[in-house]
Write a protein that holds these residues in place. Structure first.
Motif, PDB file in Angstrom:
ATOM      1  N   GLY A  99      -6.254-155.715  41.588  1.00 40.38           N
ATOM      2  CA  GLY A  99      -6.847-156.609  40.604  1.00 40.38           C
ATOM      3  C   GLY A  99      -6.903-155.957  39.231  1.00 40.38           C
ATOM      4  O   GLY A  99      -6.270-154.928  38.966  1.00 40.38           O
ATOM      5  N   LEU A 100      -7.688-156.552  38.341  1.00 37.95           N
ATOM      6  CA  LEU A 100      -7.796-156.070  36.960  1.00 37.95           C
ATOM      7  C   LEU A 100      -8.706-154.854  36.873  1.00 37.95           C
ATOM      8  O   LEU A 100      -9.754-154.795  37.530  1.00 37.95           O
ATOM      9  N   LEU A 101      -8.302-153.896  36.046  1.00 35.31           N
ATOM     10  CA  LEU A 101      -9.097-152.699  35.798  1.00 35.31           C
ATOM     11  C   LEU A 101      -9.251-152.526  34.293  1.00 35.31           C
ATOM     12  O   LEU A 101      -8.264-152.582  33.559  1.00 35.31           O
ATOM     13  N   ARG A 102     -10.460-152.306  33.836  1.00 31.40           N
ATOM     14  CA  ARG A 102     -10.712-152.011  32.425  1.00 31.40           C
ATOM     15  C   ARG A 102     -11.091-150.545  32.323  1.00 31.40           C
ATOM     16  O   ARG A 102     -12.140-150.122  32.801  1.00 31.40           O
ATOM     17  N   LEU A 103     -10.217-149.754  31.693  1.00 29.95           N
ATOM     18  CA  LEU A 103     -10.401-148.308  31.627  1.00 29.95           C
ATOM     19  C   LEU A 103     -11.312-147.928  30.470  1.00 29.95           C
ATOM     20  O   LEU A 103     -11.572-148.741  29.577  1.00 29.95           O
ATOM     21  N   PRO A 104     -11.812-146.693  30.472  1.00 36.50           N
ATOM     22  CA  PRO A 104     -12.742-146.270  29.405  1.00 36.50           C
ATOM     23  C   PRO A 104     -12.178-146.403  27.998  1.00 36.50           C
ATOM     24  O   PRO A 104     -12.952-146.526  27.039  1.00 36.50           O
ATOM     25  N   ASP A 105     -10.850-146.342  27.839  1.00 34.99           N
ATOM     26  CA  ASP A 105     -10.269-146.489  26.499  1.00 34.99           C
ATOM     27  C   ASP A 105     -10.089-147.950  26.105  1.00 34.99           C
ATOM     28  O   ASP A 105      -9.391-148.261  25.141  1.00 34.99           O
ATOM     29  N   HIS A 106     -10.707-148.869  26.887  1.00 35.01           N
ATOM     30  CA  HIS A 106     -10.696-150.315  26.646  1.00 35.01           C
ATOM     31  C   HIS A 106      -9.337-150.966  26.954  1.00 35.01           C
ATOM     32  O   HIS A 106      -9.153-152.151  26.668  1.00 35.01           O
ATOM     33  N   SER A 107      -8.421-150.211  27.523  1.00 33.81           N
ATOM     34  CA  SER A 107      -7.163-150.815  27.956  1.00 33.81           C
ATOM     35  C   SER A 107      -7.376-151.536  29.281  1.00 33.81           C
ATOM     36  O   SER A 107      -8.228-151.149  30.089  1.00 33.81           O
ATOM     37  N   VAL A 108      -6.596-152.584  29.500  1.00 33.06           N
ATOM     38  CA  VAL A 108      -6.723-153.409  30.702  1.00 33.06           C
ATOM     39  C   VAL A 108      -5.423-153.309  31.490  1.00 33.06           C
ATOM     40  O   VAL A 108      -4.329-153.473  30.935  1.00 33.06           O
ATOM     41  N   TRP A 109      -5.549-153.035  32.798  1.00 34.07           N
ATOM     42  CA  TRP A 109      -4.399-152.889  33.670  1.00 34.07           C
ATOM     43  C   TRP A 109      -4.603-153.729  34.923  1.00 34.07           C
ATOM     44  O   TRP A 109      -5.739-153.982  35.331  1.00 34.07           O
ATOM     45  N   HIS A 110      -3.499-154.154  35.525  1.00 38.77           N
ATOM     46  CA  HIS A 110      -3.558-154.843  36.816  1.00 38.77           C
ATOM     47  C   HIS A 110      -2.930-153.947  37.870  1.00 38.77           C
ATOM     48  O   HIS A 110      -1.778-153.515  37.732  1.00 38.77           O
ATOM     49  N   LEU A 111      -3.695-153.636  38.919  1.00 39.57           N
ATOM     50  CA  LEU A 111      -3.226-152.753  39.985  1.00 39.57           C
ATOM     51  C   LEU A 111      -2.808-153.573  41.196  1.00 39.57           C
ATOM     52  O   LEU A 111      -3.552-154.428  41.668  1.00 39.57           O
ATOM     53  N   SER A 112      -1.603-153.320  41.680  1.00 38.06           N
ATOM     54  CA  SER A 112      -1.140-153.913  42.948  1.00 38.06           C
ATOM     55  C   SER A 112      -0.707-152.779  43.858  1.00 38.06           C
ATOM     56  O   SER A 112      -0.095-151.794  43.407  1.00 38.06           O
ATOM     57  N   VAL A 113      -1.025-152.914  45.154  1.00 36.09           N
ATOM     58  CA  VAL A 113      -0.752-151.874  46.147  1.00 36.09           C
ATOM     59  C   VAL A 113       0.036-152.484  47.289  1.00 36.09           C
ATOM     60  O   VAL A 113      -0.338-153.547  47.812  1.00 36.09           O
ATOM     61  N   ASN A 114       1.141-151.826  47.662  1.00 32.87           N
ATOM     62  CA  ASN A 114       1.973-152.307  48.762  1.00 32.87           C
ATOM     63  C   ASN A 114       2.300-151.161  49.706  1.00 32.87           C
ATOM     64  O   ASN A 114       2.548-150.031  49.260  1.00 32.87           O
ATOM     65  N   GLN A 115       2.291-151.480  51.002  1.00 37.03           N
ATOM     66  CA  GLN A 115       2.619-150.495  52.030  1.00 37.03           C
ATOM     67  C   GLN A 115       3.949-150.863  52.678  1.00 37.03           C
ATOM     68  O   GLN A 115       4.221-152.030  52.955  1.00 37.03           O
TER      69      GLN A 115
END
Length: 415
Positions: free
Chosen positions: A166-182
């Motif tokens: 899902g969405l992650l807001r990092l301390p530097d105010h940047s926004v990333w979307h994390l997806s994980v696949n096995q």
């Protein structure tokens, strides 16, 4: 063959005469002669088989650029042709596979997506530059534990450890979307982590939402301010006719305050209704002269010599806002410098002042809509600059220098 027939006739004759030892000797000689004759007859075929076998071994070793000696192939030409076709096909497939791998590697190395591949023990097997920049400031992380590599970014480390997507807001105010696949690779379990940067997209959506809200609020305020201003003006005129000086002053204050509010609202409405840029050739001398008529600054270096396409009005607005901020920073006019550097695909515009700069908190929030450190600031000046610059395919960056603030604009303008 004639010799064999002659020996066979002798064997029969010896048998008829009863010479058994001679019969045995004749049979041995005939057998040896037959074996030698057979080897002589099969020698060309064995040569062809050896040539084809060598070709097959080359294919097995991955050498697809060789072929059987066609001068030695007679009886097995169809088999040699099949091997040659197979070799050509494998060579073409390997070349295609190499090009695909090269293309994939180029995409991964230059992609803004941060890609991380780990094995079952959480060891980083592969990472691209975007991932290394995000986790370790560009340092190598292959061979290390992913949780250790991401330890400096606690939010990201926690999401990776728990496999949270899902969405992650990092301390530097940047926004990333994390997806994980096995998945399994070479019969071993692997994990693929993809981090997509969404900072600009999220900011654009937030800005769009603010603009919609501003248009609604501006419309309602205009509907109220117009009759209020009209009534205040009428009341002032009537009070003056009745020689009610105190009452006339009261209506005048209301009218002036309504005018200030209207000007404030119009600034927001202008920001909310910013049209897409209308690209035309920029007349740089004219643009700089217009700015210098309004604010003092020093132009460093030469103006662009190529014909760059942009919206001159919006570009003027951006530079005007930045120059206004520079003069309001407490900087002396002679310390305000503007420099324009042209590259092959973009322009770099840098404005440097000699003021007191910004605090870390101010730098973090400077581009957020409605954030202002000024007493009567609207908080849309820098946001408007960012909106215009991004509409031109560029970016804006603010940072403190040993003396003053530096604002750098990168514009990807078509030429």
């Amino acid at each position: 063959m004639c010799i064999l027939l002659t020996l066979l006739a002798l064997v029969v004759q010896f048998a008829y005469w009863g010479y058994a030892p001679l019969i045995s000797g004749a049979i041995c000689v005939a057998g040896l002669l037959f074996a030698g004759l057979l080897r002589w007859m099969l020698r060309p075929l064995m040569t062809e088989i050896q040539a084809l076998n060598l070709h097959a071994q080359n294919l097995q070793d991955g050498s697809f650029n060789t072929s059987a000696n066609q001068l030695k192939i007679r009886e097995l030409s169809s088999l040699a042709e099949s091997l040659q076709n197979m070799s050509s096909q494998l060579r073409a497939e390997r070349a295609s596979l190499y090009q695909r791998e090269l293309l994939l590697d180029t995409v991964l190395q230059n992609s803004p997506l941060a890609l991380l591949l780990t094995d079952a023990s959480d060891t980083v097997v592969m990472s691209n530059p975007a991932a290394r920049q995000l986790l370790s400031a560009g340092n190598a992380i292959n061979g290390s534990k992913l949780t250790d590599a991401a330890a400096k970014v606690s939010v990201l480390a926690d999401a990776i450890e728990r496999k949270l997507q899902g969405l992650l807001r990092l301390p530097d105010h940047s926004v990333w979307h994390l997806s994980v696949n096995q998945f399994n690779l070479n019969q071993n379990q692997h994990w693929l982590y993809l981090l997509k940067p969404l900072t600009r997209e999220i900011q654009r959506e937030e800005l769009t939402a603010w603009k919609k809200l501003l248009r609604v609020i501006g419309h309602e305020l205009n509907n109220s301010l117009a009759p209020l201003s009209s009534l205040a003006y009428s009341g002032q005129q009537r009070a003056q006719q009745l020689q009610q000086t105190e009452l006339a002053g009261l209506f005048e204050t209301i009218s002036a305050r309504a005018a200030d509010i209207n000007q404030f609202v119009q600034a927001y409405i202008h920001f909310a209704k910013l049209p897409p840029p209308q690209m035309t050739t920029v007349n740089w001398p004219r643009l700089i002269n217009q700015l210098q008529n309004l604010y003092d600054f020093e132009l460093v270096g030469d103006l662009p010599k190529r014909l760059w396409q942009a919206d001159p009005g919006q570009l003027h607005q951006v530079l005007l806002n930045l120059l206004k901020n520079a003069h309001e920073s407490g900087s002396q006019p002679e310390h305000i410098r503007l420099q324009i550097i042209e590259y092959s695909q973009q322009l770099e515009i840098t404005l440097q002042d000699g003021g007191s700069g910004m605090s870390e908190q101010q730098l973090e929030h400077a581009l957020i809509p409605f954030y202002s450190t000024k007493v009567r600031g609207s908080g849309i000046g820098l946001t408007l600059c960012r909106d215009i610059v991004e509409a031109h395919g560029g970016s804006i960056n603010l940072r403190n220098q040993p003396r003053g603030l530096e604002v750098k604009l990168l514009l990807k303008l078509p030429s």
